[in-house]
Design a protein around this motif. Sequence first.
Motif, mmCIF file in Angstrom:
data_model
loop_
_atom_site.group_PDB
_atom_site.id
_atom_site.type_symbol
_atom_site.label_atom_id
_atom_site.label_comp_id
_atom_site.label_asym_id
_atom_site.label_seq_id
_atom_site.Cartn_x
_atom_site.Cartn_y
_atom_site.Cartn_z
ATOM 1 N N ILE A 348 0.833 -1.202 0.000
ATOM 2 C CA ILE A 348 0.000 0.000 0.000
ATOM 3 C C ILE A 348 0.869 1.255 0.000
ATOM 4 C CG2 ILE A 348 -1.769 1.283 1.281
ATOM 5 C CD1 ILE A 348 -2.714 -1.486 2.329
ATOM 6 N N GLY A 349 2.003 1.180 0.723
ATOM 7 C CA GLY A 349 2.924 2.309 0.729
ATOM 8 C C GLY A 349 3.386 2.665 -0.670
ATOM 9 N N TYR A 350 3.718 1.628 -1.441
ATOM 10 C CA TYR A 350 4.131 1.866 -2.825
ATOM 11 C C TYR A 350 2.990 2.422 -3.671
ATOM 12 C CZ TYR A 350 4.585 0.934 -7.744
ATOM 13 O OH TYR A 350 4.537 1.071 -9.102
ATOM 14 N N VAL A 351 1.800 1.785 -3.599
ATOM 15 C CA VAL A 351 0.673 2.206 -4.426
ATOM 16 C C VAL A 351 0.283 3.652 -4.123
ATOM 17 C CG1 VAL A 351 -1.773 1.829 -4.903
ATOM 18 C CG2 VAL A 351 -0.210 -0.117 -4.816
ATOM 19 N N VAL A 357 2.421 10.415 -7.312
ATOM 20 C CA VAL A 357 3.337 10.914 -8.342
ATOM 21 C C VAL A 357 2.645 10.986 -9.713
ATOM 22 C CG1 VAL A 357 5.445 10.374 -9.629
ATOM 23 C CG2 VAL A 357 5.409 10.150 -7.132
ATOM 24 N N LEU A 358 1.835 9.984 -10.020
ATOM 25 C CA LEU A 358 1.162 9.924 -11.318
ATOM 26 C C LEU A 358 -0.159 10.669 -11.366
ATOM 27 C CD1 LEU A 358 1.824 6.190 -12.301
ATOM 28 C CD2 LEU A 358 3.165 8.218 -12.897
ATOM 29 N N GLY A 359 -0.608 11.154 -10.216
ATOM 30 C CA GLY A 359 -1.865 11.888 -10.171
ATOM 31 C C GLY A 359 -3.090 10.997 -10.360
ATOM 32 N N LEU A 360 -3.006 9.763 -9.909
ATOM 33 C CA LEU A 360 -4.121 8.834 -10.053
ATOM 34 C C LEU A 360 -5.073 8.946 -8.871
ATOM 35 C CD1 LEU A 360 -2.127 5.665 -11.221
ATOM 36 C CD2 LEU A 360 -3.248 7.408 -12.626
ATOM 37 N N GLY A 361 -6.359 8.677 -9.131
ATOM 38 C CA GLY A 361 -7.365 8.688 -8.070
ATOM 39 C C GLY A 361 -7.775 10.079 -7.630
ATOM 40 N N GLU A 362 -7.417 11.076 -8.396
ATOM 41 C CA GLU A 362 -7.761 12.459 -8.007
ATOM 42 C C GLU A 362 -9.138 12.832 -8.557
ATOM 43 O OE1 GLU A 362 -4.580 14.867 -9.452
ATOM 44 O OE2 GLU A 362 -3.192 14.171 -7.913
#
Length: 362
Positions: A348-351, A357-362
């Motif tokens: 989870i720390g990595y995800v 960084v990738l701006g996912l889930g925003e």
Amino acid sequence: MERRKFLKGAALGAGATALATPALAQGGKTMTIVSTWPRDFPGLGISAQRLAARIGQLSDGALNVEYFAAGERVGAFDSFDEVASGNAQAYIAADYYWTGKHPGFAYFTSVPFGMSTPEWNAWIRFGGGQQLWDEVSGEFGLKAFACGSTGTQAGGWFNKEIESADDLKGLKMRMPGLGGQVLSKLGASTVSLPGSQIYENLVSGAIDATEWVGPYNDYFMKFYEAAKFYYTAGMHEPGGGLAMGMNASWWGGLSDYEKAIIEAACVEEHAYAHDETIAKNGEYLTKLVDEQGVQVRSFNDDVWDSFGEAAAEVFEETRDHSELAARINDDFQAKLREMGNMMAQFEIGYVNQRNRVLGLGE
């Protein structure tokens, strides 16, 4: 539209093909499988049919597999008794449907605030979970294996926004297992309906809300015709698995080769079903939003905290049922904390950092 025709058409529309029951070979043992899912049901039903066909294929005539979808031989929720009695050799279902038989069965599908699918797999295969599953199943003359997974399920479909626990009071919702008991603690009225009956109950107003699986499976159910608010990650079913439950006496009479065939097919389908769902959920979530105007929501922290408090009460009541229920719960919770601590720091720390960084889930 007549429900069976709709479901069949939906399955074919998803690119699936109807899976025929394998032709019976001469001289092999009969394996009659009953299911809690309708025939050609997108996701779950097709997975069950695929598993039945695969067992017949791998056995090369040693096992003559007959597959019956829900309602074709017995009703969905009659599958347990059909197999325990020996009238059929196996069922494919979610074992938390059988909490009325023993609450311990819930842990072998999924429980509130429980394990994700990778954690649950590890517990079942390497952490003693299968042995506990054998124990509770054995009390009813059954032997079970994991045979499918849907990953973390959606919080459900609602005809209003849920902004506090008070919004759950008086709500009529379809949710089986211990998750349903959590909602009942918060004032909701919960029912356990087989998949084929949910749509008609939601559209008619007999229920106000429902959970099912996730975007891929839910898209074909057309719940959006009656409920536009679709909640992401639910507390009730964070992972776990579906089950092939077999009559223990029949299982005991199989050769080592025949047992290996069934177990291998279950392991294969367990992974296949999970990967298929993860691959398709993103695509169908987009379709729900863009094509049907579904409004995606997430439960806020206050609602999650209310779920957690109610879940703690449910677990204590489950422990009080019996010595076996207490052992299953305590082992599950101990392994959850052990693996969950590691998962938080690594997986989870990595995800979380990747998504930031990738701006996912925003």
